[in-house]
Design a protein around this motif. Structure first.
Motif, PDB file in Angstrom:
ATOM      1  N   ILE A  15       0.864  -1.181   0.000  1.00 22.97           N
ATOM      2  CA  ILE A  15       0.000   0.000   0.000  1.00 22.97           C
ATOM      3  C   ILE A  15       0.901   1.233   0.000  1.00 22.97           C
ATOM      4  N   ILE A  16       0.788   2.049  -1.037  1.00 19.85           N
ATOM      5  CA  ILE A  16       1.653   3.217  -1.210  1.00 19.85           C
ATOM      6  C   ILE A  16       0.780   4.476  -1.211  1.00 19.85           C
ATOM      7  N   ALA A  17       0.974   5.334  -0.238  1.00 18.73           N
ATOM      8  CA  ALA A  17       0.187   6.567  -0.114  1.00 18.73           C
ATOM      9  C   ALA A  17       1.006   7.762  -0.595  1.00 18.73           C
ATOM     10  N   THR A  18       0.352   8.695  -1.210  1.00 14.86           N
ATOM     11  CA  THR A  18       1.021   9.948  -1.592  1.00 14.86           C
ATOM     12  C   THR A  18       0.977  10.898  -0.410  1.00 14.86           C
ATOM     13  N   ASP A  19       2.124  11.520  -0.117  1.00 16.63           N
ATOM     14  CA  ASP A  19       2.218  12.406   1.044  1.00 16.63           C
ATOM     15  C   ASP A  19       3.235  13.502   0.738  1.00 16.63           C
ATOM     16  N   LEU A  20       2.835  14.757   1.024  1.00 17.08           N
ATOM     17  CA  LEU A  20       3.735  15.888   0.765  1.00 17.08           C
ATOM     18  C   LEU A  20       4.995  15.832   1.620  1.00 17.08           C
ATOM     19  N   HIS A  21       4.930  15.167   2.781  1.00 19.37           N
ATOM     20  CA  HIS A  21       6.068  15.117   3.703  1.00 19.37           C
ATOM     21  C   HIS A  21       6.897  13.851   3.547  1.00 19.37           C
ATOM     22  N   ALA A  22       6.609  13.072   2.519  1.00 20.20           N
ATOM     23  CA  ALA A  22       7.374  11.851   2.301  1.00 20.20           C
ATOM     24  C   ALA A  22       8.816  12.186   1.931  1.00 20.20           C
ATOM     25  N   LYS A  23       9.720  11.251   2.218  1.00 21.43           N
ATOM     26  CA  LYS A  23      11.154  11.462   1.986  1.00 21.43           C
ATOM     27  C   LYS A  23      11.677  10.737   0.751  1.00 21.43           C
ATOM     28  N   GLN A  24      10.835   9.955   0.087  1.00 26.29           N
ATOM     29  CA  GLN A  24      11.322   9.141  -1.024  1.00 26.29           C
ATOM     30  C   GLN A  24      10.367   9.218  -2.208  1.00 26.29           C
ATOM     31  N   SER A  25      10.908   8.910  -3.371  1.00 19.61           N
ATOM     32  CA  SER A  25      10.094   8.800  -4.578  1.00 19.61           C
ATOM     33  C   SER A  25       9.749   7.334  -4.804  1.00 19.61           C
ATOM     34  N   LEU A  26       8.943   7.056  -5.799  1.00 23.82           N
ATOM     35  CA  LEU A  26       8.491   5.687  -6.039  1.00 23.82           C
ATOM     36  C   LEU A  26       9.653   4.770  -6.385  1.00 23.82           C
ATOM     37  N   ARG A  27      10.618   5.258  -7.152  1.00 19.51           N
ATOM     38  CA  ARG A  27      11.735   4.415  -7.581  1.00 19.51           C
ATOM     39  C   ARG A  27      12.715   4.098  -6.455  1.00 19.51           C
ATOM     40  N   GLU A  28      12.626   4.779  -5.361  1.00 14.88           N
ATOM     41  CA  GLU A  28      13.526   4.523  -4.230  1.00 14.88           C
ATOM     42  C   GLU A  28      13.015   3.411  -3.319  1.00 14.88           C
ATOM     43  N   ILE A  29      11.798   2.929  -3.577  1.00 15.40           N
ATOM     44  CA  ILE A  29      11.260   1.807  -2.804  1.00 15.40           C
ATOM     45  C   ILE A  29      11.909   0.520  -3.314  1.00 15.40           C
ATOM     46  N   PRO A  30      12.268  -0.410  -2.445  1.00 10.97           N
ATOM     47  CA  PRO A  30      12.880  -1.678  -2.897  1.00 10.97           C
ATOM     48  C   PRO A  30      12.032  -2.376  -3.950  1.00 10.97           C
ATOM     49  N   ALA A  31      12.684  -2.945  -4.936  1.00 14.76           N
ATOM     50  CA  ALA A  31      11.998  -3.490  -6.108  1.00 14.76           C
ATOM     51  C   ALA A  31      11.024  -4.607  -5.754  1.00 14.76           C
ATOM     52  N   HIS A  32      11.344  -5.444  -4.760  1.00 17.17           N
ATOM     53  CA  HIS A  32      10.474  -6.577  -4.444  1.00 17.17           C
ATOM     54  C   HIS A  32       9.118  -6.129  -3.896  1.00 17.17           C
ATOM     55  N   LYS A  33       9.022  -4.880  -3.448  1.00 15.12           N
ATOM     56  CA  LYS A  33       7.746  -4.368  -2.944  1.00 15.12           C
ATOM     57  C   LYS A  33       6.867  -3.792  -4.051  1.00 15.12           C
ATOM     58  N   LEU A  34       7.414  -3.685  -5.247  1.00 22.19           N
ATOM     59  CA  LEU A  34       6.700  -3.017  -6.324  1.00 22.19           C
ATOM     60  C   LEU A  34       6.100  -3.973  -7.347  1.00 22.19           C
ATOM     61  N   ARG A  35       6.103  -5.268  -7.033  1.00 17.90           N
ATOM     62  CA  ARG A  35       5.502  -6.222  -7.968  1.00 17.90           C
ATOM     63  C   ARG A  35       3.979  -6.147  -7.925  1.00 17.90           C
ATOM     64  N   LYS A  36       3.421  -5.855  -6.764  1.00 22.03           N
ATOM     65  CA  LYS A  36       1.977  -5.659  -6.623  1.00 22.03           C
ATOM     66  C   LYS A  36       1.772  -4.387  -5.792  1.00 22.03           C
ATOM     67  N   MET A  37       1.248  -3.353  -6.435  1.00 23.00           N
ATOM     68  CA  MET A  37       1.104  -2.038  -5.788  1.00 23.00           C
ATOM     69  C   MET A  37      -0.352  -1.628  -5.707  1.00 23.00           C
TER      70      MET A  37
END
Length: 415
Positions: A338-360
């Protein structure tokens, strides 16, 4: 006496020819009478070698005699043809106005500012436009119109079939009837081509001229009815109708969560129908597995959502009026991040580990308030969209489009 003093003296006479370095006192001229006097500012005349003055005022046949010259002050209100000058014409476009003088290459145009200043800067402005009129009727106006029709006691003036159509212009009526209206040429084309089983009938205004669409409706064996201009306006959710409306059953496909390998979108209280329609189109464009519409989100069968998605919303699997807390926990159990958009987040989508991005599953929120902070706490990851610090946030539909594109690229790389 000396010898020099006794010499006779000689007188040398020199005739001066009035050339350089020689001058004589001018002769005193007799005082002229009033008729001979020049006006204030006249320059004195000079005699040439032969005594004929080039601009002698005493001569009546001089070239620029005051009585005959073209621009005599006494005749200043008349032009060459003898027509009186209009002062405004003379000031703005007269023959000898500076703005109308012949221009040469390199000359700068004479531009007058607010006080007549020359060479003032010219600003190009857009032509004045009339105030934009909202083409869409809001829900309150549609509710009031439907209530007015239902309140008519004379059943003969409003047939029952037309009352059922009017009911579908409101949220309560759609829930009661289980039907919705698809308005516009592109929407009806989409519904007839891809969702023939949901279309009950199609209504066109008298004189509707799209023969190709009429032929497609007849080939699909859909009943076609004709309405008057007034009836079509009463059904339409816009100020200007396109002359065609489809009457359809409410239905949708549910996302297949177990086998899905793509992206889902969780929608938290998005209330603008245009934004929700765009979310549907973006999801279809990037092969989304579906959308989950949380409580407080506008109905996907709202006429403006249907029109905003060009009727394609039914090609995207979706559920609506869902409790997002339960849905987030359910999706996590199925392996979704579960990926939420947040103005105070510290990372972009590509900075998330790849194994977490197979099902988003993206979580996007309300236009004004953003995503509910409680839902953000439940999310596995929060991300931001890198952009200029000059802008605080993006429109929800725009942000969803950017994330959907990036997610599609990432999953293509992971294959």
């Amino acid at each position: 006496m000396s010898e020099e003093e006794n010499k006779p003296k000689r007188t040398v006479r020199i005739t001066l020819d009035r050339k350089f370095g020689v001058s004589e006192a001018p002769e005193r001229r007799p005082r002229r009478n009033d008729d001979e006097r020049g006006s204030f500012g006249d320059k004195p005349s000079f005699r040439g070698d032969r005594g004929d003055r080039r601009f002698d005022r005493d001569r009546g046949d001089r070239r620029f005699d005051r009585g005959e010259r073209r621009f005599d002050r006494d005749n200043r209100d008349e032009n060459r043809e003898g027509r009186p000058f209009n002062r405004e014409e003379r000031r703005g476009g007269g023959r000898f106005d500076r703005d109308r003088r012949p221009r040469r290459f390199g000359d700068k145009p004479f531009n007058r500012g607010p006080r007549g200043a020359m060479n003032a800067p010219v600003y190009r402005q857009r032509p004045e436009q009339k105030e934009a009129i909202d083409e869409n009727l809001d829900e309150a106006a549609l509710e009031a119109r439907a209530a007015q029709i239902e309140a008519v006691e004379d059943a003969g003036s409003t047939p029952p079939w037309f009352k059922r159509l009017i009911a579908c212009t409101t949220e309560k009526g759609r829930e009661r009837e289980g039907k919705f209206l698809g308005e516009g040429v592109h929407v009806v084309e989409e519904l007839v081509k891809h969702h023939r089983e949901l279309v009950i009938s199609v209504y066109v205004v008298e004189g509707f001229e799209n023969e190709e669409l009429i032929e497609a409706i007849n080939e699909a064996e859909i009943t076609l009815h004709t309405l008057t201009e007034d009836q079509m306006k009463r059904l339409s959710s816009t100020m200007t109708t396109q002359g065609i409306i489809a009457y359809c059953n409410i239905a949708s496909k549910k996302p297949v969560y177990e086998t899905s390998r793509s992206v889902l979108t969780l929608v938290d209280a998005v209330q603008d129908p245009g934004n929700l329609g765009t979310l549907f189109r973006t999801s279809l464009g990037f092969n989304s597995s579906g959308m989950i519409l949380g409580r407080g989100t506008v109905s996907p069968f709202n006429p403006k959502v249907v029109r905003g998605s060009s009727g394609t919303f039914l090609r995207v699997p979706f559920e609506f009026d869902v409790d997002l807390v339960d849905q987030i926990n359910f999706l996590r159990s199925k392996g979704y991040t579960i990926i939420a958009t947040d103005l105070h987040a510290k990372q972009s989508l590509r900075e998330i580990p790849a194994h977490k991005l197979r099902k988003m599953a993206f979580l996007v929120g309300n236009e004004g308030a953003g995503t509910n902070p409680y839902f953000i706490e439940l999310a596995d990851e929060t991300v931001k969209i890198p952009m200029s610090s000059e802008l605080e946030s993006l429109n929800v539909a725009v942000a969803h489009g950017i994330l959907s594109y990036e997610a599609a690229q990432i999953q293509e790389e992971l294959k």
